[in-house]
Motif scaffolding. Sequence first.
Motif, short mmCIF file in Angstrom:
data_model
loop_
_atom_site.label_atom_id
_atom_site.label_comp_id
_atom_site.label_asym_id
_atom_site.label_seq_id
_atom_site.Cartn_x
_atom_site.Cartn_y
_atom_site.Cartn_z
N UNK A 123 0.81 -1.22 0.00
CA UNK A 123 0.00 0.00 0.00
C UNK A 123 0.85 1.27 0.00
N UNK A 124 2.16 1.13 -0.23
CA UNK A 124 3.04 2.27 -0.14
C UNK A 124 3.47 2.83 -1.48
N UNK A 125 4.21 3.94 -1.41
CA UNK A 125 4.76 4.56 -2.62
C UNK A 125 6.09 3.90 -2.96
N UNK A 126 6.89 4.58 -3.75
CA UNK A 126 8.09 3.96 -4.30
C UNK A 126 9.18 3.66 -3.27
N UNK A 127 9.15 4.33 -2.10
CA UNK A 127 10.15 4.03 -1.06
C UNK A 127 9.57 3.16 0.06
N UNK A 128 8.25 3.09 0.16
CA UNK A 128 7.62 2.32 1.22
C UNK A 128 7.73 3.01 2.57
N UNK A 129 6.97 2.49 3.54
CA UNK A 129 7.00 2.97 4.93
C UNK A 129 7.07 1.77 5.87
N UNK A 165 6.82 5.52 13.93
CA UNK A 165 5.52 5.03 14.38
C UNK A 165 5.19 3.70 13.70
N UNK A 166 5.54 3.56 12.42
CA UNK A 166 5.28 2.30 11.72
C UNK A 166 6.07 1.17 12.37
N UNK A 167 7.32 1.42 12.74
CA UNK A 167 8.13 0.40 13.39
C UNK A 167 7.54 0.03 14.76
N UNK A 168 7.14 1.04 15.51
CA UNK A 168 6.58 0.79 16.84
C UNK A 168 5.27 0.02 16.78
N UNK A 169 4.46 0.31 15.77
CA UNK A 169 3.15 -0.34 15.64
C UNK A 169 3.22 -1.68 14.93
N UNK A 170 4.37 -1.96 14.33
CA UNK A 170 4.52 -3.21 13.58
C UNK A 170 3.70 -3.24 12.31
N UNK A 171 3.51 -2.07 11.69
CA UNK A 171 2.77 -2.00 10.43
C UNK A 171 3.73 -1.58 9.32
N UNK A 203 -0.84 3.73 -2.03
CA UNK A 203 0.31 4.46 -2.57
C UNK A 203 0.63 5.66 -1.68
N UNK A 204 0.46 5.46 -0.37
CA UNK A 204 0.67 6.52 0.62
C UNK A 204 2.16 6.60 0.96
N UNK A 205 2.69 7.81 1.04
CA UNK A 205 4.10 8.02 1.36
C UNK A 205 4.31 8.11 2.86
N UNK A 206 5.57 8.34 3.27
CA UNK A 206 5.86 8.50 4.70
C UNK A 206 5.85 9.96 5.14
N UNK A 207 5.42 10.88 4.26
CA UNK A 207 5.44 12.30 4.59
C UNK A 207 4.26 12.77 5.44
N UNK A 208 3.08 12.14 5.39
CA UNK A 208 2.02 12.55 6.32
C UNK A 208 2.45 12.31 7.77
N UNK A 260 2.00 10.77 11.59
CA UNK A 260 1.51 9.45 11.98
C UNK A 260 -0.01 9.40 12.08
N UNK A 261 -0.62 10.46 12.59
CA UNK A 261 -2.07 10.49 12.72
C UNK A 261 -2.74 10.42 11.35
N UNK A 262 -2.18 11.14 10.39
CA UNK A 262 -2.72 11.11 9.03
C UNK A 262 -2.39 9.79 8.33
N UNK A 263 -1.18 9.31 8.54
CA UNK A 263 -0.72 8.12 7.82
C UNK A 263 -1.44 6.86 8.26
N UNK A 264 -1.83 6.79 9.54
CA UNK A 264 -2.39 5.55 10.06
C UNK A 264 -3.84 5.70 10.52
N UNK A 265 -4.46 6.81 10.15
CA UNK A 265 -5.87 6.99 10.44
C UNK A 265 -6.74 6.53 9.27
N UNK A 266 -7.98 6.23 9.55
CA UNK A 266 -8.93 5.83 8.52
C UNK A 266 -9.15 6.98 7.53
N UNK A 267 -9.21 6.74 6.20
CA UNK A 267 -9.25 5.46 5.50
C UNK A 267 -7.93 5.07 4.84
N UNK A 268 -6.79 5.47 5.41
CA UNK A 268 -5.50 5.10 4.84
C UNK A 268 -5.22 3.62 5.09
#
Length: 274
Positions: A8-14, A26-32, A250-255, A257-265
């Motif tokens: 579900x990520x962009x060209x570099x992933x998160x 936050x992605x590492x801490x949440x295991x996502x 295709x979500x990047x790591x620039x948002x 954490x609240x934006x990146x891991x909130x619904x509907x991402x």
Amino acid sequence: MRVTLLGTGDTTGTPTVGCACDTCEAARERGVERSRFSVHVENERRGESLLVDASPDFRHQFLTQETPLPDAVVVTHVHFDHLDGLGNAYRLLGDLPVHAADETDPETGESVAETVASKFDYLDQLDVHPETPFEPFEACGLRVTLVPVDHPPLLCYGLAIEDPETGAKLSLSGDTSYGIPDDSRAVLADPDLLLADAIVPARLCEYHPIGGRHEDEEGVSRTFGTKHMTTEGALALADDLRADEVRLVHVSHFPTPEEAFGDPAAVDGERYVL
């Protein structure tokens, strides 16, 4: 249809390699994770599965997600994060039909189908099927239609996948700006689930060299630069298409954490039954 979001990520992933930003931490801490884009669509009635785009994270995705290896693939465009996973066909898969558009891209002088065939000419397993946009074709017992979207400078395609027996419909925007042509929107319309490209929130357009485009009535950019939709653009597209449900991909790591891991991402591993 059983739909699994493999990537579900962009060209570099998160998380992005070597990045210690708040969102990657936050992605590492949440295991996502958001690995590079790929969607697995299983026709459970036939026991066959279709892969939309072959991520360079193919091996990791199929090791970590409980999904069978694909019986066919659709490639939307020739950027590496949507294509390079086809190399994993070697010693893993037998005959693998690969469906891709047959229109010649002025930028490359080849169609997506021709680029796939030439780039992977060393893989006897791949059987490339050129497909004409707007003309439905069958793959894994599902009806698939490629439609042009807007991802300059290359030609790129969204697609609708429909179960001809149940009427269930999955639409994917492909990598695109909000400027998807009307005839393409008509094919993508009224899905049970829409997977929409949403690389960043509109507020981040100020950091793009050319800013944003396709502003709404309140001046909010629905396109980030020229190639991808903003979060707001993707949600507007979902409304335009009357989608029952939308997940942002295709979500990047620039948002944040609240934006990146909130619904509907979306994050990797989400599953839907249509």
